[in-house]
Design a protein around this motif. Structure first.
Motif, PDB file in Angstrom:
ATOM      1  N   VAL A  75       4.908  16.756 -12.292  1.00  0.00           N
ATOM      2  CA  VAL A  75       4.779  16.129 -10.981  1.00  0.00           C
ATOM      3  C   VAL A  75       6.158  15.841 -10.400  1.00  0.00           C
ATOM      4  CG1 VAL A  75       4.160  13.944  -9.845  1.00  0.00           C
ATOM      5  CG2 VAL A  75       2.503  15.114 -11.276  1.00  0.00           C
ATOM      6  N   ARG A  76       6.328  16.158  -9.119  1.00  0.00           N
ATOM      7  CA  ARG A  76       7.518  15.762  -8.376  1.00  0.00           C
ATOM      8  C   ARG A  76       7.025  15.000  -7.150  1.00  0.00           C
ATOM      9  NH1 ARG A  76      11.477  19.979  -5.366  1.00  0.00           N
ATOM     10  NH2 ARG A  76       9.539  20.288  -4.218  1.00  0.00           N
ATOM     11  N   CYS A  77       7.541  13.801  -6.950  1.00  0.00           N
ATOM     12  CA  CYS A  77       7.126  12.981  -5.815  1.00  0.00           C
ATOM     13  C   CYS A  77       8.055  13.220  -4.632  1.00  0.00           C
ATOM     14  CB  CYS A  77       7.134  11.505  -6.198  1.00  0.00           C
ATOM     15  SG  CYS A  77       5.854  11.115  -7.396  1.00  0.00           S
ATOM     16  N   VAL A  78       7.458  13.318  -3.456  1.00  0.00           N
ATOM     17  CA  VAL A  78       8.190  13.567  -2.225  1.00  0.00           C
ATOM     18  C   VAL A  78       7.878  12.438  -1.244  1.00  0.00           C
ATOM     19  CG1 VAL A  78       8.501  15.144  -0.278  1.00  0.00           C
ATOM     20  CG2 VAL A  78       8.083  16.060  -2.576  1.00  0.00           C
ATOM     21  N   ASP A  79       8.922  11.782  -0.753  1.00  0.00           N
ATOM     22  CA  ASP A  79       8.767  10.708   0.226  1.00  0.00           C
ATOM     23  C   ASP A  79       8.451  11.331   1.585  1.00  0.00           C
ATOM     24  OD1 ASP A  79       8.972   8.565   1.973  1.00  0.00           O
ATOM     25  OD2 ASP A  79      10.840   7.802   1.112  1.00  0.00           O
ATOM     26  N   CYS A  80       7.246  11.085   2.077  1.00  0.00           N
ATOM     27  CA  CYS A  80       6.806  11.660   3.349  1.00  0.00           C
ATOM     28  C   CYS A  80       6.844  10.657   4.492  1.00  0.00           C
ATOM     29  CB  CYS A  80       5.393  12.223   3.196  1.00  0.00           C
ATOM     30  SG  CYS A  80       5.354  13.665   2.131  1.00  0.00           S
ATOM     31  N   GLY A  81       7.455   9.506   4.267  1.00  0.00           N
ATOM     32  CA  GLY A  81       7.629   8.555   5.356  1.00  0.00           C
ATOM     33  C   GLY A  81       6.655   7.398   5.325  1.00  0.00           C
ATOM     34  N   ARG A  82       6.454   6.846   6.494  1.00  0.00           N
ATOM     35  CA  ARG A  82       5.654   5.632   6.646  1.00  0.00           C
ATOM     36  C   ARG A  82       4.184   5.874   6.308  1.00  0.00           C
ATOM     37  NH1 ARG A  82       8.116   1.392   8.652  1.00  0.00           N
ATOM     38  NH2 ARG A  82       6.157   0.535   9.410  1.00  0.00           N
ATOM     39  N   LEU A  83       3.477   4.787   6.067  1.00  0.00           N
ATOM     40  CA  LEU A  83       2.062   4.847   5.684  1.00  0.00           C
ATOM     41  C   LEU A  83       1.223   5.578   6.732  1.00  0.00           C
ATOM     42  CD1 LEU A  83       0.027   4.069   3.535  1.00  0.00           C
ATOM     43  CD2 LEU A  83      -0.276   1.881   4.717  1.00  0.00           C
ATOM     44  N   GLU A  84       1.590   5.496   7.994  1.00  0.00           N
ATOM     45  CA  GLU A  84       0.825   6.175   9.044  1.00  0.00           C
ATOM     46  C   GLU A  84       0.799   7.690   8.849  1.00  0.00           C
ATOM     47  OE1 GLU A  84       4.213   6.393  12.532  1.00  0.00           O
ATOM     48  OE2 GLU A  84       3.189   4.503  12.161  1.00  0.00           O
TER      49      GLU A  84
ATOM     50  N   ASP B 175       5.183   2.028   3.712  1.00  0.00           N
ATOM     51  CA  ASP B 175       6.109   1.372   4.623  1.00  0.00           C
ATOM     52  C   ASP B 175       7.328   0.775   3.925  1.00  0.00           C
ATOM     53  OD1 ASP B 175       4.597   2.070   6.817  1.00  0.00           O
ATOM     54  OD2 ASP B 175       3.410   0.234   6.765  1.00  0.00           O
ATOM     55  N   ALA B 176       7.300   0.671   2.609  1.00  0.00           N
ATOM     56  CA  ALA B 176       8.434   0.090   1.871  1.00  0.00           C
ATOM     57  C   ALA B 176       8.927   1.088   0.828  1.00  0.00           C
ATOM     58  CB  ALA B 176       8.036  -1.219   1.207  1.00  0.00           C
ATOM     59  N   ARG B 177      10.206   1.412   0.897  1.00  0.00           N
ATOM     60  CA  ARG B 177      10.791   2.351  -0.057  1.00  0.00           C
ATOM     61  C   ARG B 177      10.609   1.883  -1.498  1.00  0.00           C
ATOM     62  NH1 ARG B 177      13.709   6.690  -0.965  1.00  0.00           N
ATOM     63  NH2 ARG B 177      15.392   6.709  -2.483  1.00  0.00           N
ATOM     64  N   ALA B 178      10.746   0.595  -1.740  1.00  0.00           N
ATOM     65  CA  ALA B 178      10.602   0.064  -3.101  1.00  0.00           C
ATOM     66  C   ALA B 178       9.203   0.313  -3.650  1.00  0.00           C
ATOM     67  CB  ALA B 178      10.931  -1.432  -3.121  1.00  0.00           C
ATOM     68  N   ASP B 179       8.204   0.180  -2.800  1.00  0.00           N
ATOM     69  CA  ASP B 179       6.825   0.436  -3.242  1.00  0.00           C
ATOM     70  C   ASP B 179       6.625   1.910  -3.568  1.00  0.00           C
ATOM     71  OD1 ASP B 179       6.380  -2.238  -2.768  1.00  0.00           O
ATOM     72  OD2 ASP B 179       5.397  -1.908  -0.836  1.00  0.00           O
ATOM     73  N   LYS B 180       7.169   2.782  -2.733  1.00  0.00           N
ATOM     74  CA  LYS B 180       7.062   4.218  -2.997  1.00  0.00           C
ATOM     75  C   LYS B 180       7.823   4.585  -4.262  1.00  0.00           C
ATOM     76  CE  LYS B 180       8.259   5.149   1.301  1.00  0.00           C
ATOM     77  NZ  LYS B 180       8.616   5.874   2.529  1.00  0.00           N
ATOM     78  N   LEU B 181       8.961   3.965  -4.474  1.00  0.00           N
ATOM     79  CA  LEU B 181       9.733   4.228  -5.691  1.00  0.00           C
ATOM     80  C   LEU B 181       8.943   3.814  -6.931  1.00  0.00           C
ATOM     81  CD1 LEU B 181      12.312   5.190  -7.042  1.00  0.00           C
ATOM     82  CD2 LEU B 181      13.296   2.931  -6.613  1.00  0.00           C
ATOM     83  N   GLY B 182       8.277   2.675  -6.861  1.00  0.00           N
ATOM     84  CA  GLY B 182       7.438   2.232  -7.984  1.00  0.00           C
ATOM     85  C   GLY B 182       6.324   3.211  -8.275  1.00  0.00           C
ATOM     86  N   ALA B 183       5.680   3.694  -7.232  1.00  0.00           N
ATOM     87  CA  ALA B 183       4.613   4.689  -7.413  1.00  0.00           C
ATOM     88  C   ALA B 183       5.191   5.983  -7.974  1.00  0.00           C
ATOM     89  CB  ALA B 183       3.903   4.948  -6.084  1.00  0.00           C
TER      90      ALA B 183
ATOM     91  N   VAL C  56       0.842  -1.190   0.000  1.00  0.00           N
ATOM     92  CA  VAL C  56       0.000   0.000   0.000  1.00  0.00           C
ATOM     93  C   VAL C  56       0.879   1.243   0.000  1.00  0.00           C
ATOM     94  CG1 VAL C  56      -1.763   1.301   1.265  1.00  0.00           C
ATOM     95  CG2 VAL C  56      -1.817  -1.202   1.271  1.00  0.00           C
ATOM     96  N   VAL C  57       0.562   2.158  -0.903  1.00  0.00           N
ATOM     97  CA  VAL C  57       1.218   3.456  -0.955  1.00  0.00           C
ATOM     98  C   VAL C  57       0.125   4.509  -1.040  1.00  0.00           C
ATOM     99  CG1 VAL C  57       2.734   4.970  -2.305  1.00  0.00           C
ATOM    100  CG2 VAL C  57       3.273   2.540  -2.096  1.00  0.00           C
ATOM    101  N   SER C  58       0.282   5.575  -0.293  1.00  0.00           N
ATOM    102  CA  SER C  58      -0.664   6.687  -0.299  1.00  0.00           C
ATOM    103  C   SER C  58      -0.090   7.801  -1.171  1.00  0.00           C
ATOM    104  CB  SER C  58      -0.852   7.174   1.139  1.00  0.00           C
ATOM    105  OG  SER C  58      -1.501   8.403   1.175  1.00  0.00           O
ATOM    106  N   ALA C  59      -0.928   8.368  -2.041  1.00  0.00           N
ATOM    107  CA  ALA C  59      -0.474   9.458  -2.919  1.00  0.00           C
ATOM    108  C   ALA C  59      -1.679  10.232  -3.439  1.00  0.00           C
ATOM    109  CB  ALA C  59       0.326   8.895  -4.088  1.00  0.00           C
TER     110      ALA C  59
END
Length: 99
Positions: A54-63, A36-44, A8-11
């Motif tokens: 669009v620029r994607c920003v890693d905001c941390g864990r799913l919570e 919760d997984a960097r690889a999943d966020k990277l895929g998204a 699960v990735v939130s965006a």
């Protein structure tokens, strides 16, 4: 609540549907990614990078998604007040954010 093994990735909480539908204009917005997984966020992020501006920003864990989700109500109110489709752009981050 997702079953074990589901990724699960939130965006896109801060991007209006009207802005996404307007293909004539680049978004020039940041998409806040939580997961919760960097690889999943990277895929998204790779998929979302196909959208011009669009620029994607890693905001941390799913919570952290509950915080980005709360920005939706704020942006709806701002956009209603100004009759706009404003989004989020974070200043001071390195470019590119994802490597």
């Amino acid at each position: 609540m997702a079953p074990e093994g589901v990724r699960v990735v939130s965006a896109l909480h801060t991007v209006s549907a009207a802005s996404l539908a307007d293909l004539a204009h680049p978004l020039e917005q940041d998409v806040l990614l939580c997961g919760d997984a960097r690889a999943d966020k990277l895929g998204a992020a790779r998929l979302l990078s196909l959208i011009e501006g669009v620029r994607c920003v890693d905001c941390g864990r799913l919570e952290m998604a509950r915080i980005t989700e709360s920005l939706t109500a704020l942006l709806i109110a701002v956009n209603a007040r100004y009759k706009a489709h404003a989004g989020v752009r974070l200043a001071g981050l390195p470019d590119p954010v994802w490597e």
